[in-house]
Scaffold this active site. Structure first.
Site, PDB file in Angstrom:
ATOM      1  N   GLU A  50      -5.533 -50.823 -18.975  1.00 33.95           N
ATOM      2  CA  GLU A  50      -4.425 -50.519 -18.081  1.00 33.95           C
ATOM      3  C   GLU A  50      -4.720 -49.242 -17.291  1.00 33.95           C
ATOM      4  OE1 GLU A  50      -0.843 -50.307 -20.342  1.00 33.95           O
ATOM      5  OE2 GLU A  50      -1.037 -52.339 -21.134  1.00 33.95           O
ATOM      6  N   HIS A  55      -5.558 -46.297 -19.924  1.00 30.04           N
ATOM      7  CA  HIS A  55      -5.423 -46.572 -21.345  1.00 30.04           C
ATOM      8  C   HIS A  55      -6.289 -47.793 -21.639  1.00 30.04           C
ATOM      9  CE1 HIS A  55      -1.331 -44.576 -20.553  1.00 30.04           C
ATOM     10  NE2 HIS A  55      -2.154 -43.677 -21.071  1.00 30.04           N
ATOM     11  N   HIS A  97      -0.803 -46.062 -26.711  1.00 36.44           N
ATOM     12  CA  HIS A  97      -0.140 -45.272 -25.686  1.00 36.44           C
ATOM     13  C   HIS A  97       1.321 -45.677 -25.610  1.00 36.44           C
ATOM     14  CE1 HIS A  97      -1.749 -48.895 -23.745  1.00 36.44           C
ATOM     15  NE2 HIS A  97      -0.782 -48.795 -22.852  1.00 36.44           N
TER      16      HIS A  97
END
Length: 439
Positions: free
Chosen positions: A343, A367, A373
């Site tokens: 991401e 991430h 996260h």
């Protein structure tokens, strides 16, 4: 630069629909009833550009015909030029599974850097030679491309302006692409970018396949991004002789330069379904829960580039636009998670609801797959204790995500730039134990 020259657009009513356009200065330049007549009107050359194999199913076939003053083949030989900014060679990049965040990237100011020279690779995966994978870039420029164009032999480009408007001339015509709009430039199409001030934004490149609208499934016929809202340029030609016009080409991850004696934007008419387009992100129709729980971010997908695995994307372009939050008995921001996807997030405007501090327009975060996260400490405390009445979410903001099924490599440049936030991990450290062991 006269902005009105860039506003003659047609609406696209389906991403695969065949369209046509001709410059009004040359009426009936499009041949009737065939694509390649023995002699084209006005002494033009017929030329086809194909974005898919000739033999793919008709509903997936993408190609367009140009009727132009000179064919594209009239350039001089390419030579490789050195650049330290664009690279798709991931072999020398050290793996880094940490949560990464960058402050807003530097924007050139009076340094004379144009769009192509201002592109820097942040991350990517795969191989443009094998036509599999993607790359993510940041661009920063303060100069228009003069007597110079760019085309990409490795894949499609999705351009997301964050600061300042881009005035883009393509072989198909002209586009104005402002912040809160996006632009798609398919593989092989020449374009040149003009700016009126320091500009910055993001680019996603896919090496295989093409971007398309995601299937809506149970949503039905309407919602998310609608094909009717995409716009394409109408034909516009330049008949200009320029002794050393530069053609910049990205090929197998390397940058090459050729010259020719005229402008490449000499297409008098065109027809087909392989063309650039733009889309206004504020026209996105948001789908969200009206009961409980936080839906997966896939409901915010604008465009997708599918892989060969059903339901799995090489890349999705996802946005988080203004909307209502009404979920009952729910932690409304994004939940903490680990994901089999990578991401990469950017911010066009405002702030992001899950991290209102530190993540700023023109910056980014990554991430990686299975790296945990989620909301920072302040967001968690606020959302856990707020009154769950209907509220507006993300007003005045626009965050986006490039999501991929690939494990992304971060370039050495991106791991060493001063914008890298070495304290990003600290936003989660205040999260404390609330467990009581009692009902």
């Amino acid at each position: 630069m006269v902005k009105s020259e860039f506003e003659n657009l047609k609406y696209l009513h389906g991403l695969a629909n065949e369209l046509s356009s001709e410059d009004p200065r040359c009426p009936e330049a499009l041949p009737y009833g065939q694509n390649n007549p023995q002699k084209c009107k006005y002494g033009l050359y017929a030329e086809q550009i194909s974005g898919t194999a000739f033999t793919v199913s008709r509903e997936f076939n993408r190609r367009s015909w140009f009727y132009r003053i000179r064919p594209s083949v009239t350039h001089r030989p390419f030579r490789r030029i050195q650049t330290t900014h664009i690279s798709n060679d991931w072999s020398s990049c050290p793996p880094n599974p940490n949560q990464l965040r960058w402050a807003p990237f530097n924007v050139p100011d009076s340094k004379g850097i144009d769009f192509v020279d201002g592109i820097h690779t942040i991350s990517g995966a795969g191989d443009p030679v094998a036509r599999s994978g993607l790359a993510i870039y940041i661009y920063g420029c303060d100069k228009s491309m003069e007597n110079k164009c760019f085309y990409n032999s490795d894949g499609d480009l999705l351009i997301v302006p964050e600061k300042e408007t881009l005035y883009i001339t393509t072989e198909f015509g002209k586009l104005v692409v402002a912040p809160l709009e996006i632009c798609l430039i398919p593989m092989g199409i020449k374009f040149s970018v003009a700016v009126t001030g320091p500009a910055r934004g993001y680019i996603l490149e896919v090496f295989d396949g093409h971007f398309t609208l995601p299937p809506l499934g149970p949503i039905g016929a309407n919602g998310l991004a609608n094909a009717r809202d995409f716009q394409i340029p109408t034909a516009f030609y330049q008949d200009i002789d320029i002794p050393d016009y530069k053609i910049i080409n990205k090929y197998q991850g390397a940058i090459f330069e050729a010259t020719q004696d005229h402008s490449p934007f000499d297409v008098v008419a065109w027809r087909g379904n392989y063309h650039p387009s733009k889309y206004d992100l504020t026209l996105f129709t948001v789908i969200n829960t009206v009961s409980f729980d936080h839906p997966d971010p896939s409901i915010f997908t604008v465009l997708t580039c599918p892989s060969t695995k059903p339901g799995v994307a090489i890349a999705d372009f996802v946005i988080f636009p203004p909307r209502w939050g009404v979920a009952d008995n729910t932690f409304r921001p994004p939940y903490y998670h680990r994901n089999c996807m990578s991401e990469f997030m950017g911010l066009i405007k405002g702030s992001y609801e899950a991290k209102e501090d530190g993540f700023r327009p023109g910056g980014a975060s990554l991430h990686s797959m299975m790296t945990p996260h989620g909301p920072d400490h302040d967001c968690f405390e606020k959302a856990s204790n707020s009154d769950l009445k209907p509220v507006r979410v993300a007003d005045g903001t626009m965050a986006f995500m490039f999501e991929s099924s690939l494990s992304l490599v971060v370039t050495q440049w991106a791991q060493t730039v001063p914008e890298l936030d070495h304290n990003y991990f600290k936003c989660w450290q205040p999260l404390r134990k609330h467990f009581t062991g009692k009902k």
